[in-house]
Every structure is written in C-alpha cells, then in structure tokens.
Design an enzyme around this catalytic site. Structure first.
Site, PDB file in Angstrom:
ATOM      1  N   THR A 150       2.447 -10.636   4.256  1.00  0.00           N
ATOM      2  CA  THR A 150       2.921 -10.364   5.546  1.00  0.00           C
ATOM      3  C   THR A 150       1.919  -9.524   6.282  1.00  0.00           C
ATOM      4  N   TYR A 206       2.065   6.444  -0.194  1.00  0.00           N
ATOM      5  CA  TYR A 206       2.998   5.343  -0.133  1.00  0.00           C
ATOM      6  C   TYR A 206       3.421   5.159  -1.516  1.00  0.00           C
ATOM      7  N   ALA A 207       2.811   5.389  -2.442  1.00  0.00           N
ATOM      8  CA  ALA A 207       3.536   5.257  -3.836  1.00  0.00           C
ATOM      9  C   ALA A 207       4.862   6.473  -4.140  1.00  0.00           C
ATOM     10  N   ASP A 241      13.525  -2.322  15.449  1.00  0.00           N
ATOM     11  CA  ASP A 241      12.244  -2.153  15.380  1.00  0.00           C
ATOM     12  C   ASP A 241      11.559  -1.112  16.282  1.00  0.00           C
ATOM     13  N   LEU A 242      10.376  -0.772  15.972  1.00  0.00           N
ATOM     14  CA  LEU A 242       9.877   0.320  16.652  1.00  0.00           C
ATOM     15  C   LEU A 242       9.068  -0.814  17.719  1.00  0.00           C
ATOM     16  N   ILE A 258       3.585  -9.326  -1.031  1.00  0.00           N
ATOM     17  CA  ILE A 258       4.066 -10.290  -0.260  1.00  0.00           C
ATOM     18  C   ILE A 258       3.174 -10.341   1.014  1.00  0.00           C
ATOM     19  N   SER A 293       9.055  -0.447  -3.214  1.00  0.00           N
ATOM     20  CA  SER A 293       7.966  -1.280  -3.650  1.00  0.00           C
ATOM     21  C   SER A 293       7.540  -1.207  -4.926  1.00  0.00           C
ATOM     22  N   GLY A 329      11.254  -6.698  13.045  1.00  0.00           N
ATOM     23  CA  GLY A 329      10.366  -7.594  14.005  1.00  0.00           C
ATOM     24  C   GLY A 329       9.065  -8.202  13.342  1.00  0.00           C
ATOM     25  N   SER A 330       9.031  -8.093  11.778  1.00  0.00           N
ATOM     26  CA  SER A 330       7.879  -8.624  11.188  1.00  0.00           C
ATOM     27  C   SER A 330       8.096  -8.684   9.708  1.00  0.00           C
TER      28      SER A 330
HETATM   29  N1  CAA Z   1      -7.142  -1.153  -6.792  1.00  0.00           N
HETATM   30  C1  CAA Z   1      -8.110  -1.176  -7.441  1.00  0.00           C
HETATM   31  N2  CAA Z   1      -9.396  -0.743  -6.774  1.00  0.00           N
HETATM   32  C2  CAA Z   1      -9.438  -0.414  -5.742  1.00  0.00           C
HETATM   33  C3  CAA Z   1      -8.333  -0.398  -4.789  1.00  0.00           C
HETATM   34  C4  CAA Z   1      -7.067  -0.639  -5.578  1.00  0.00           C
HETATM   35  N3  CAA Z   1      -6.023  -0.658  -4.858  1.00  0.00           N
HETATM   36  N4  CAA Z   1      -8.442  -0.024  -3.630  1.00  0.00           N
HETATM   37  C5  CAA Z   1      -9.998   0.309  -3.638  1.00  0.00           C
HETATM   38  N5  CAA Z   1     -10.314  -0.031  -4.690  1.00  0.00           N
HETATM   39  C6  CAA Z   1     -11.854   0.052  -5.099  1.00  0.00           C
HETATM   40  C7  CAA Z   1     -12.761  -0.939  -4.404  1.00  0.00           C
HETATM   41  O1  CAA Z   1     -12.625  -2.190  -4.893  1.00  0.00           O
HETATM   42  C8  CAA Z   1     -14.022  -0.347  -4.304  1.00  0.00           C
HETATM   43  O2  CAA Z   1     -14.466  -0.918  -5.631  1.00  0.00           O
HETATM   44  P1  CAA Z   1     -16.092  -1.070  -5.893  1.00  0.00           P
HETATM   45  O3  CAA Z   1     -16.829   0.537  -5.669  1.00  0.00           O
HETATM   46  O4  CAA Z   1     -16.247  -1.084  -7.211  1.00  0.00           O
HETATM   47  O5  CAA Z   1     -16.474  -2.045  -4.821  1.00  0.00           O
HETATM   48  C9  CAA Z   1     -13.641   1.093  -4.450  1.00  0.00           C
HETATM   49  O6  CAA Z   1     -12.330   1.354  -4.695  1.00  0.00           O
HETATM   50  C10 CAA Z   1     -13.940   1.633  -3.145  1.00  0.00           C
HETATM   51  O7  CAA Z   1     -13.483   0.945  -2.067  1.00  0.00           O
HETATM   52  P2  CAA Z   1     -13.686   0.856  -0.656  1.00  0.00           P
HETATM   53  O8  CAA Z   1     -15.122   0.498  -0.645  1.00  0.00           O
HETATM   54  O9  CAA Z   1     -12.781  -0.148   0.050  1.00  0.00           O
HETATM   55  O10 CAA Z   1     -13.494   2.172  -0.117  1.00  0.00           O
HETATM   56  P3  CAA Z   1     -13.209   2.781   1.508  1.00  0.00           P
HETATM   57  O11 CAA Z   1     -13.194   4.389   1.288  1.00  0.00           O
HETATM   58  O12 CAA Z   1     -13.729   2.256   2.418  1.00  0.00           O
HETATM   59  O13 CAA Z   1     -11.562   2.333   1.543  1.00  0.00           O
HETATM   60  C11 CAA Z   1      -9.247   2.253   1.008  1.00  0.00           C
HETATM   61  C12 CAA Z   1     -10.648   3.010   0.504  1.00  0.00           C
HETATM   62  C13 CAA Z   1      -8.770   2.617   2.187  1.00  0.00           C
HETATM   63  C14 CAA Z   1      -8.079   2.956  -0.251  1.00  0.00           C
HETATM   64  C15 CAA Z   1      -9.548   0.470   0.743  1.00  0.00           C
HETATM   65  O14 CAA Z   1     -10.272   0.393  -0.455  1.00  0.00           O
HETATM   66  C16 CAA Z   1      -7.998   0.177   0.695  1.00  0.00           C
HETATM   67  O15 CAA Z   1      -7.372  -0.249   1.655  1.00  0.00           O
HETATM   68  N6  CAA Z   1      -7.673  -0.128  -0.609  1.00  0.00           N
HETATM   69  C17 CAA Z   1      -6.177  -0.861  -0.801  1.00  0.00           C
HETATM   70  C18 CAA Z   1      -5.383  -0.038  -1.051  1.00  0.00           C
HETATM   71  C19 CAA Z   1      -4.142  -1.248  -1.121  1.00  0.00           C
HETATM   72  O16 CAA Z   1      -4.039  -1.509  -2.590  1.00  0.00           O
HETATM   73  N7  CAA Z   1      -3.079  -1.158  -0.725  1.00  0.00           N
HETATM   74  C20 CAA Z   1      -2.010  -1.899  -0.601  1.00  0.00           C
HETATM   75  C21 CAA Z   1      -1.365  -2.308   0.670  1.00  0.00           C
HETATM   76  S1  CAA Z   1      -0.018  -3.665   0.312  1.00  0.00           S
HETATM   77  C22 CAA Z   1       1.398  -2.314   0.267  1.00  0.00           C
HETATM   78  O17 CAA Z   1       1.199  -1.348   0.265  1.00  0.00           O
HETATM   79  C23 CAA Z   1       2.442  -3.229   0.099  1.00  0.00           C
HETATM   80  C24 CAA Z   1       3.064  -2.857  -1.176  1.00  0.00           C
HETATM   81  O18 CAA Z   1       4.189  -2.451  -1.362  1.00  0.00           O
HETATM   82  C25 CAA Z   1       2.614  -3.623  -2.487  1.00  0.00           C
HETATM   83  P1  NAI Z   2       5.188  -5.449   8.403  1.00  0.00           P
HETATM   84  O1  NAI Z   2       4.309  -4.364   8.637  1.00  0.00           O
HETATM   85  O2  NAI Z   2       5.117  -6.772   8.316  1.00  0.00           O
HETATM   86  O3  NAI Z   2       6.543  -4.932   9.176  1.00  0.00           O
HETATM   87  C1  NAI Z   2       6.839  -3.622   9.191  1.00  0.00           C
HETATM   88  C2  NAI Z   2       7.841  -3.535  10.266  1.00  0.00           C
HETATM   89  O4  NAI Z   2       8.167  -2.217  10.463  1.00  0.00           O
HETATM   90  C3  NAI Z   2       6.992  -3.720  11.669  1.00  0.00           C
HETATM   91  O5  NAI Z   2       7.695  -4.602  12.669  1.00  0.00           O
HETATM   92  C4  NAI Z   2       6.888  -2.498  12.096  1.00  0.00           C
HETATM   93  O6  NAI Z   2       6.880  -2.360  13.702  1.00  0.00           O
HETATM   94  C5  NAI Z   2       8.342  -1.748  11.945  1.00  0.00           C
HETATM   95  N1  NAI Z   2       7.983  -0.320  11.966  1.00  0.00           N
HETATM   96  C6  NAI Z   2       6.971   0.540  11.451  1.00  0.00           C
HETATM   97  N2  NAI Z   2       7.142   1.510  11.886  1.00  0.00           N
HETATM   98  C7  NAI Z   2       8.607   1.787  12.205  1.00  0.00           C
HETATM   99  C8  NAI Z   2       9.401   3.095  12.748  1.00  0.00           C
HETATM  100  N3  NAI Z   2       8.936   4.284  12.648  1.00  0.00           N
HETATM  101  N4  NAI Z   2      10.694   2.566  13.190  1.00  0.00           N
HETATM  102  C9  NAI Z   2      11.001   1.389  13.080  1.00  0.00           C
HETATM  103  N5  NAI Z   2      10.300   0.237  12.817  1.00  0.00           N
HETATM  104  C10 NAI Z   2       8.993   0.685  12.305  1.00  0.00           C
HETATM  105  O7  NAI Z   2       5.532  -4.945   6.711  1.00  0.00           O
HETATM  106  P2  NAI Z   2       6.187  -5.690   5.404  1.00  0.00           P
HETATM  107  O8  NAI Z   2       5.225  -6.098   4.521  1.00  0.00           O
HETATM  108  O9  NAI Z   2       7.398  -6.648   6.208  1.00  0.00           O
HETATM  109  O10 NAI Z   2       7.094  -4.537   5.076  1.00  0.00           O
HETATM  110  C11 NAI Z   2       8.457  -4.356   5.075  1.00  0.00           C
HETATM  111  C12 NAI Z   2       8.833  -3.275   4.027  1.00  0.00           C
HETATM  112  O11 NAI Z   2       8.716  -3.898   2.780  1.00  0.00           O
HETATM  113  C13 NAI Z   2       8.366  -2.073   4.251  1.00  0.00           C
HETATM  114  O12 NAI Z   2       8.991  -1.197   3.753  1.00  0.00           O
HETATM  115  C14 NAI Z   2       7.255  -2.160   3.256  1.00  0.00           C
HETATM  116  O13 NAI Z   2       6.846  -0.883   2.577  1.00  0.00           O
HETATM  117  C15 NAI Z   2       7.862  -2.997   1.796  1.00  0.00           C
HETATM  118  N6  NAI Z   2       6.867  -3.736   1.001  1.00  0.00           N
HETATM  119  C16 NAI Z   2       5.993  -4.559   1.518  1.00  0.00           C
HETATM  120  C17 NAI Z   2       5.269  -5.205   0.651  1.00  0.00           C
HETATM  121  C18 NAI Z   2       4.262  -6.226   0.886  1.00  0.00           C
HETATM  122  O14 NAI Z   2       3.430  -6.643  -0.056  1.00  0.00           O
HETATM  123  N7  NAI Z   2       4.172  -6.726   2.169  1.00  0.00           N
HETATM  124  C19 NAI Z   2       5.358  -4.954  -0.773  1.00  0.00           C
HETATM  125  C20 NAI Z   2       6.572  -4.103  -1.127  1.00  0.00           C
HETATM  126  C21 NAI Z   2       6.937  -3.417  -0.261  1.00  0.00           C
END
Ligand code: CAA
Ligand code: NAI
Length: 256
Positions: free
Chosen positions: A199, A164-165, A41-42, A197, A151, A19-20
């Site tokens: 999204t 997540y990692a 999808d959920l 990516i 990922s 769905g996304s």
């Molecule tokens: N890498 C490096 N530094 C990071 C970081 C990251 N991933 N996440 C947070 N930090 C740093 C911030 O930059 C900040 O630095 P400063 O103090 O120098 O400003 C410090 O950590 C504290 O961060 P916040 O003020 O944001 O702290 P918070 O408690 O409000 O939130 C958090 C903490 C929820 C971890 C938030 O920082 C956050 O969401 N970080 C991003 C985590 C991330 O990278 N997620 C990736 C999602 S996409 C994905 O998962 C798909 C995929 O497979 C790639």
């Molecule tokens: P998204 O949030 O856009 O899509 C995720 C979808 O999964 C949503 O439609 C959501 O409703 C569905 N979903 C969540 N929980 C569910 C459940 N319990 N049962 C069925 N469906 C459920 O996310 P995105 O970016 O498209 O991610 C897709 C996959 O790729 C994920 O596994 C994510 O971890 C992985 N990924 C994403 C990256 C990025 O940068 N966007 C990087 C690396 C990996």
C-alpha cells in the site's frame, strides 16, 4: 460486482481510512458482499474516489463518503451524527483502518512524531469505537462487529518504529478489553494484524529495508490489501459469530 445476496446483505458498514490501501480494499470487499459502505477519511478526495468505485460496482446499495479526522473527538462525533442522519441507523460493522507512520530511531524521534502516531492509531481507534458503540447500543442493533487494523509490528517491534509499534500493541490490548465490555450487547470486537502489505504506507520504506523484510517472510512476498480485506470480511460477517477479543495475523507467516 456486488453479489445479489452477499454475506453482508442489509448491513451498514463504516470504514475509516477508506480512501487508500487496506481500508479501500475493505470497502470493495464489504460492498461486494452487499453492505452499504460509509467511506470515511481525512483525505476527502480519496474517500470520494473509493465511493465512486463502489457505485461503479453496480449494486443497488447507496454508499457515502465523509471526511473525518479520527484523532479529533468532535470530528468523530459529527461523523456518527451524519451517518445516522443519512441512513437512520448506526453502522453494524465498523472497521478502524485509518493509520499513519512517522518512522525514526528512538534517539532521533521528536515528540510530535510520537504524539501524531499515538493520536491517529490508538486514540483514533478509541474515539471511533466509543462513538460507534454508543450509537449501536442506542439504536439497539442486534448483532454488530468492530474490527481494528493493528499490525504484526505491535508484536515483533521494529527498528525505527517505537511509536508505531507501541500504538499497535495498544490497539491489541484495547481490542481485548473492549471485547469483554461489549460482549453482553452482542457487539464483537476483533483485530487483524497485517504483516507487510503493498500500500502507499510502505512505499516510503527504504528498498534495502524492504528486502530485509521479504527475506523474513516465509511466503517471500508482501501481502496484497485484498488478502487482509477477506479476513476482515470473515470477522464482519456472521461466519465469525462466536469470535470476539481475537487478534488474527495476516502476515504471510512473518514470525512473531
Ligand atoms: N529493520 C532493519 N534495519 C533497519 C530498519 C528496519 N526496519 N530501518 C532502518 N534500518 C537500518 C538501515 O538498513 C541502515 O542500515 P545500514 O547502516 O547497515 O545501511 C540503518 O538502519 C540506518 O538507516 P537509514 O540510513 O535509513 O537511516 P535514516 O536516519 O536515514 O532513516 C528510518 C531512519 C527513518 C528509521 C529509515 O531507515 C526507515 O524508514 N526505516 C524503515 C522503518 C520501517 O521498517 N517501517 C515500516 C513501515 S510499513 C508499516 O509500518 C506497516 C506495518 O505495520 C508493517
Ligand atoms: P494508507 O496510508 O494506504 O491508508 C491510510 C489511510 O488513512 C489514508 O487514506 C489516510 O488519509 C487515512 N488517514 C490518515 N490519518 C487519518 C486521520 N487522522 N483520520 C482519518 N483518516 C486518516 O495505509 P494502509 O497501508 O492502508 O494502512 C491501513 C491500516 O493498516 C493502518 O492502520 C496501518 O497502520 C495498518 N497496517 C498497514 C500495513 C501495511 O503494511 N501497509 C501493515 C500492518 C498494518
């Protein structure tokens, strides 16, 4: 536009998280190549939207949207039963894209955030793969392909993402193990490891963190969901007939 004779003509595909984001782009690309696609999808409204897009692409294939919670065994079992009831066959392509984040620093992470991410990302991949593989063997599907969306973070680790990692590193190990078990049944099992990516999943990442990541990506930009979907297509199609147990990075060169 679905091609008249695509790489996946005659194939039935199941895409969770369809769905996304990446899952939705995968649905588009598989349908373009001639597959019938089950969008699971959920979020059932989002799944229906993806299905409508596939229908509007104009091919003759019938697609289907179904609700599922991949973290719940009963829900996954019903999904497979419904697919076989509708198409009279197990899917020969399965893409596990459903996934979530619950980011926080280790010292602030609660048990619910740990469990939620493990249950959807890792247990969900196990449940769908197990149920689909059993149906594939039951229906004697001659060649099939399971693709797990892991990922790059499962390799690099990431600040704020220990749950997540760990879940994504688990998906890689799961992929390699299951590929060895299922090879004798001509079921290939591979993973794609996307980098960052564009999204909805990354929209909640703070801007300053996004900028830090962009600086680390040799291409200097985030990837598009379609750029992941084309690699999934390669793994789904017979172009990768001798590839199993592999984890392919699609990360713009983001170093591991
Ligand atoms: N890498 C490096 N530094 C990071 C970081 C990251 N991933 N996440 C947070 N930090 C740093 C911030 O930059 C900040 O630095 P400063 O103090 O120098 O400003 C410090 O950590 C504290 O961060 P916040 O003020 O944001 O702290 P918070 O408690 O409000 O939130 C958090 C903490 C929820 C971890 C938030 O920082 C956050 O969401 N970080 C991003 C985590 C991330 O990278 N997620 C990736 C999602 S996409 C994905 O998962 C798909 C995929 O497979 C790639
Ligand atoms: P998204 O949030 O856009 O899509 C995720 C979808 O999964 C949503 O439609 C959501 O409703 C569905 N979903 C969540 N929980 C569910 C459940 N319990 N049962 C069925 N469906 C459920 O996310 P995105 O970016 O498209 O991610 C897709 C996959 O790729 C994920 O596994 C994510 O971890 C992985 N990924 C994403 C990256 C990025 O940068 N966007 C990087 C690396 C990996």
């Amino acid at each position: 536009m679905a091609s008249p004779i695509g790489l996946l003509s005659g194939r039935l595909a199941l895409v969770t998280g369809g769905g996304s984001g990446i899952g939705r782009a995968v649905c588009h690309v598989l349908a373009r190549e001639g597959a019938r696609v089950v969008v699971a999808d959920l979020n059932s409204i989002a799944a229906e939207e993806t299905k409508k897009y596939l229908d509007d692409m104009g091919g003759r294939n019938e697609h289907l949207a179904l609700p599922v919670d991949v973290s719940v065994g009963r829900s996954v079992q019903s999904l497979i039963v419904d697919i076989r009831g509708k198409f009279n066959s197990a899917p020969s392509i399965v893409v596990n894209s459903a996934g979530i984040t619950r980011d926080n620093f280790l010292l602030k992470m609660d048990e619910n955030s740990w469990n939620a991410v493990m249950n959807v990302n890792l247990k969900g991949t196990f449940l769908v793969t197990q149920a689909a593989a059993a149906a594939i063997l039951d229906d004697k599907i001659p060649m099939s392909s399971i693709i797990n969306i892991a990922s790059i973070i499962g390799k690099t680790g990431n600040v704020g993402q220990c749950n997540y990692a760990a879940s994504k590193a688990g998906v890689e190990a799961f992929t390699r193990s299951v590929s060895k078990e299922l090879a004798k049944h001509n079921v290939r099992v591979n993973a794609v490891l996307p980098g960052f990516i564009e999204t909805p999943m990354v929209q909640s990442v703070p801007d300053k963190v996004k900028e830090k990541f962009k600086a680390l990506i040799p291409f200097g930009r985030m990837g598009l969901p379609e750029e992941v979907a084309e690699v999934v297509l390669f793994l789904a199609s017979d172009r990768s007939s001798y590839v199993t147990g592999n984890c392919i990075e699609v990360s713009g060169g983001l170093a591991t």
